[in-house]
Design an enzyme around this catalytic site. Structure first.
Site, short mmCIF file in Angstrom:
data_model
loop_
_atom_site.label_atom_id
_atom_site.label_comp_id
_atom_site.label_asym_id
_atom_site.label_seq_id
_atom_site.Cartn_x
_atom_site.Cartn_y
_atom_site.Cartn_z
N GLY A 388 -2.22 -3.11 11.91
CA GLY A 388 -1.29 -3.59 10.90
C GLY A 388 -0.12 -2.65 10.65
O GLY A 388 0.32 -1.90 11.52
N SER A 389 0.39 -2.67 9.42
CA SER A 389 1.68 -2.08 9.06
C SER A 389 1.77 -0.57 9.18
O SER A 389 2.86 -0.01 9.01
CB SER A 389 2.05 -2.49 7.63
OG SER A 389 2.15 -3.89 7.53
N VAL A 390 0.67 0.11 9.44
CA VAL A 390 0.74 1.57 9.57
C VAL A 390 1.66 1.98 10.72
O VAL A 390 2.14 3.12 10.75
CB VAL A 390 -0.66 2.18 9.78
CG1 VAL A 390 -1.48 2.11 8.50
CG2 VAL A 390 -1.40 1.50 10.93
N VAL A 391 1.94 1.09 11.67
CA VAL A 391 2.79 1.45 12.82
C VAL A 391 4.27 1.37 12.47
O VAL A 391 5.13 1.72 13.30
CB VAL A 391 2.50 0.54 14.04
CG1 VAL A 391 1.02 0.52 14.36
CG2 VAL A 391 3.02 -0.87 13.82
N LYS A 392 4.63 0.92 11.29
CA LYS A 392 6.03 0.65 10.97
C LYS A 392 6.90 1.92 10.96
O LYS A 392 8.10 1.85 11.20
CB LYS A 392 6.14 -0.08 9.64
CG LYS A 392 5.65 -1.53 9.73
CD LYS A 392 5.66 -2.23 8.38
CE LYS A 392 5.20 -3.69 8.53
NZ LYS A 392 5.08 -4.39 7.23
#
Length: 687
Positions: A388-392
Site C-alpha cells: 500500500g501507500s508506504v511506497v509513496k
C-alpha cells in the site's frame, strides 16, 4: 652263427635291466640337487639381495589421519548475553579401523548390545536391509536374476527391493533392531572417522561396562558429545536456525559438498539460517590424531593437533528487545483475530538506518484453517505482501528526480481519475470529488493521496491525461516505476545475511495491464517483504544510501574461561547503492513523512503517532487485497525516529485485515518505540 653269453660264475643268469639302475638314481639325485639349488637361490634373493626391503615391508606400519569433532562456537546477542551454547553429554563412540569386515562389524554391534541399550524408534529401512545382508546375502542373491553380473549399486538396489517386498525385516526382535541400528551407524563411517553410537541417556553403568570391555570391541570407546543449548530461551531460535543431530546427519541438499569438505555423514552441521550461514566460523577445527596401523591392526594413536573450538559470533539483536517486539506482534495478531478471520499474521523489523544493524525481527503467522498463531520471524524476509501507500515516498522522489515536478513546483490537483471504460480511481478522502484540492508533494504524502501518485505516473510516462479519455500510456512505465522503486530496495533482495530471502513479486505488465501501472504508483500492485520496507525507509532517514541489513555484529575467538575472546572480524557498513537527489528533493520527502504525523492537515494519516517522544516521521499504508472472494487489506507502516536525527527505523505489516479494521499498524509502531527507548537506547544520549 653261434652266440656266446657271459655267465656268472655261480651259474645264475644275469638280469638284462639291472645295468640301468645307477643311471636312474643319478638322475633323481640331480633333480633333488637342482631343487635345493633353486631354494637356496631364492633364499639368497630374499635374505641377501632384498632382505632389508622385504623385512621393512613386513614390519612397516601405515600412518593415517583420524579426526574428532570439537565444540561448536557460541552465539551472543548485542549485549553479550548468551543465546546459544553447548551442552555436553556422555557418549558411546566408534572409530572405524582401516580394515574391517562386515562380519566383524556385526560381531562388535552384537557384543555392544550386551552393555548398552539404544532407542530404535528412528531405525531406517536401509539399516534393516544392511543388517539382514550380513548373514543372508548369498540366499538373497539366489532370488535376483544375474546377480553375479550386476554392478554393486544395482545389486544393492535389487537386494533391498527383494528384502522389503518379501517382508524379511518386518519382524525384527528388539535386540535385533538394536544391533541393526548400531551396525548401520558403524558401517556408514569412513575409515578412521568417529561416529556417535549413543549420545543421550548414557548411564554410569553403561559407561563403566563399555570402558571395561572396549578392548574386546575394536574401535569402541567412551567420550563426550555436544548439543545446542538455549540458556536464555528460544526467542530468536527461528532466526538463528538449527544444527543437525547425529541421527539426521548431513543435509541431503548439501551432502556431497560437505563430504568433500571433510565432514562425516552423521556430523552435526548448521542446517538453516545463522547456523548455516556462519557454519565455517562456528564449526571450529577438528582434532587431528595420527593412527598407526599394521595389517589393519591399530598400534597406537598420537595427537597431532588438539583441535580448536569454533569461534563465537555476536549478533546485532538485543535479545530482550527482540522478545518484547515478538510479544507485541503476536499479541496484536491474537487480539485482533476476532474481527479479522482472514488475517495472515503480523511482521515487524527494527533497524539502524546508518549501519544496517538488525535490532529485532519479529513475526507471527496465523493458520487460517486451524486458527493457530505461531512465531514466524523469518516471514520478515521470505514473505511478500502488497504493502500500500508506504511506497509513496519513493514515488514522489521518482517524480522529483525525473523532473516532472520540482521542490518549488510540485502542486497537482486531487480529483478522481476517470479513464474511459473503467470505474473512477480516487483518493480515500475524495471518492465523490467533493474534496477536490491542490496538493504539494509533501502534502500528498501527508494525506496519502492516491490521485497525486497516479498523476505522477502519467506525467512520467508522457501521457496527457484528460478525464474520460482512454489510458494509452506506454507499457514502458512499468519498467520506469520499478527501476525507481528498486533503487530504494523495493522488489530486490536486501542482501541480509540470513539465507532464504525472497525478492518479492512483480505483477504482469504490458498493454493489457496498463491500468495496473496506476495501482503500482500508490503501492497496490507489486509485493514487497517487510525487510525491504526497512531498507527503503532507512534510505530516506540517512539521506539516500541503500545499506545492507545484517544480523552479524562480530566474530570473536572463544576463550577457555567461557567469555568472549579477541575480535576476529567486525561487520562494517556495506553500502549497496545510493540514490542521487539534491538536498531540496530529499527535504520534500522528509517533510512529507513528518507531516504525516505532525501536520495540521485534516486528512493526515499518522496522527496516532503524534504523541511518541522523540518525534517520529512515518507513512502508513493500506492495500486492497483478497482472500478468495473476501476483500481484505494490508495495513503497514514505515517510520524513523527522531525526525531530526534518525537513530532507528521501525516498520510493520499486517496482511489480511478486514476492511473495517484499523489502527493495528500504528498501535504496534508506538509500542515498539516505547520498548526501544526503554531497552536499547536511552533518549538522554541523543545528540
Amino acid at each position: 652263427m653261434k652266440f656266446f653269453t657271459n655267465k656268472p660264475k655261480d651259474g645264475r643268469r644275469q638280469n638284462p635291466n639291472r645295468s640301468h639302475i645307477p643311471f636312474r638314481l643319478n638322475f633323481l639325485f640331480l633333480i633333488v640337487f637342482l631343487l635345493f639349488a633353486a631354494l637356496i637361490g631364492q633364499l639368497a634373493y630374499l635374505q641377501i639381495l632384498h632382505g632389508a626391503m622385504f623385512e621393512n615391508e613386513v614390519t612397516s606400519a601405515t600412518t593415517e589421519t583420524e579426526t574428532q569433532n570439537v565444540q561448536r562456537g557460541q552465539i551472543y546477542d548485542a549485549t553479550g548475553r548468551v543465546l546459544v551454547s553447548n551442552k555436553s553429554s556422555r557418549a558411546i563412540v566408534y572409530t572405524k579401523p582401516t580394515h574391517v569386515t562386515s562380519e566383524q562389524l556385526y560381531a562388535i554391534a552384537t557384543d555392544l548390545t550386551k552393555y548398552i541399550t539404544v532407542d530404535t524408534d528412528d531405525l531406517s529401512e536401509s539399516y534393516k536391509v544392511d543388517y539382514y545382508l550380513v548373514k543372508h546375502e548369498k540366499q538373497v542373491n539366489k532370488h535376483i536374476p544375474r546377480a553375479a553380473s550386476l554392478k554393486a549399486s544395482d545389486l544393492y538396489r535389487a537386494q533391498s527391493k527383494y528384502i522389503r517386498e518379501a517382508n524379511l525385516v518386518d519382524d525384527l526382535s528388539p535386540k535385533q533392531r538394536e544391533v541393526a541400528l548400531l551396525y548401520g551407524k558403524m558401517n556408514g563411517a569412513y575409515s578412521l572417522s568417529s561416529v556417535y553410537l549413543k549420545t543421550s541417556g548414557v548411564t554410569s553403568k553403561e559407561m563403566a561396562l563399555v570402558g571395561e570391555h572396549q578392548s574386546e570391541m575394536a574401535g569402541i570407546s567412551v567420550g563426550t558429545s555436544w548439543k545446542r543449548n538455549y540458556p536464555n530461551g528460544k526467542a530468536v531460535q527461528s532466526v538463528i536456525g538449527t544444527v543437525t543431530s547425529e541421527k539426521s546427519g548431513l543435509p541431503d541438499n548439501s551432502l556431497n559438498q560437505l563430504l568433500a569438505q571433510g565432514y562425516a555423514r552423521n556430523d552435526s552441521v548448521g542446517s538453516t539460517y545463522i547456523e548455516s550461514k556462519y557454519e565455517n566460523v562456528l564449526k571450529g577445527t577438528k582434532k587431528t590424531i595420527m593412527a598407526e596401523t599394521r595389517n589393519g591392526e591399530l598400534l597406537k594413536k598420537t595427537t597431532q593437533y588438539g583441535g580448536k573450538k569454533g569461534d563465537d559470533i555476536v549478533l546485532t539483536i538485543n535479545s530482550k528487545f527482540q522478545k518484547e517486539v515478538q510479544d507485541i506482534v503476536e499479541t496484536q495478531v491474537k487480539n485482533n483475530l476476532g474481527g479479522n478471520p482472514y488475517m495472515n499474521g503480523g511482521y515487524a523489523v527494527v533497524m539502524n538506518p546508518y549501519n544496517g544493524n538488525i535490532l529485532a525481527l519479529a513475526g507471527a503467522t496465523h493458520n487460517i484453517k486451524k486458527g493457530t498463531v505461531t512465531e514466524d520471524a523469518l516471514g520478515t524476509i521470505n514473505k511478500s505482501f502488497v504493502m500500500g501507500s508506504v511506497v509513496k515516498g519513493a514515488m514522489v522522489m521518482g517524480g522529483l528526480t525525473s523532473g516532472v515536478i520540482t521542490p518549488n513546483n510540485s502542486s497537482l490537483v486531487d480529483s478522481p481519475i476517470k479513464i474511459a471504460g473503467t470505474p473512477a480511481k480516487s483518493s480515500w478522502f475524495n471518492k465523490s470529488g467533493s474534496g477536490t484540492m491542490p496538493l504539494t508533494a509533501s502534502q500528498a504524502l501527508a494525506v496519502s493521496s492516491n490521485v497525486y501518485m497516479m498523476k505522477l505516473a502519467m506525467l512520467e510516462a508522457g501521457f496527457d491525461y484528460q478525464p474520460g479519455t482512454a489510458l494509452t500510456m506506454s507499457p514502458k512505465i512499468f519498467q520506469k516505476l520499478r527501476q525507481n522503486f528498486k533503487q530504494f530496495g523495493l522488489g530486490i533482495k536486501t542482501g541480509i545475511d540470513i539465507p532464504g530471502e525472497t525478492s518479492g513479486y512483480e505483477g504482469p505488465g504490458g498493454k493489457a495491464n496498463i491500468g495496473k501501472a496506476l495501482d503500482m504508483s500508490f503501492g497496490n500492485y507489486d509485493a514487497y517483504t517487510t525487510i525491504q520496507l526497512a531498507q527503503y525507509v532507512a534510505m530516506i532517514a540517512n539521506g539516500g544510501y541503500r545499506i545492507q541489513p545484517h544480523i552479524l555484529q562480530a566474530i570473536r575467538e572463544s576463550s577457555k574461561s567461557g567469555k568472549l575472546g579477541r575480535t576476529v572480524y567486525q561487520h562494517g557498513t556495506n553500502v549497496l547503492g545510493s540514490y542521487t537527489a539534491s538536498k531540496d528533493e530529499w527535504d520534500v520527502v522528509k517533510s512529507g513523512l513528518y507531516q504525516v504525523v505532525h501536520s495540521s492537515l485534516t486528512y493526515r494519516t499518522g496522527g496516532a503517532l503524534a504523541d511518541i517522544k522523540p518525534e517520529v516521521s512515518a507513512k502508513t499504508g493500506t492495500a486492497q487485497t483478497f482472500y478468495g472472494q473476501n476483500e481484505t487489506t494490508t495495513l503497514s507502516a514505515i517510520s524513523y525516529a527522531p525526525s531530526e536525527n534518525p537513530q532507528v527505523v521501525v516498520v510493520v505489516a499486517y496482511p489480511g485485515i478486514s476492511a473495517e479494521s484499523s489502527g493495528i499498524n500504528t498501535t504496534t509502531v508506538k509500542q515498539i518505540y516505547e520498548a526501544y527507548w526503554k531497552d536499547v537506547q536511552d533518549t538522554k544520549n541523543l545528540d
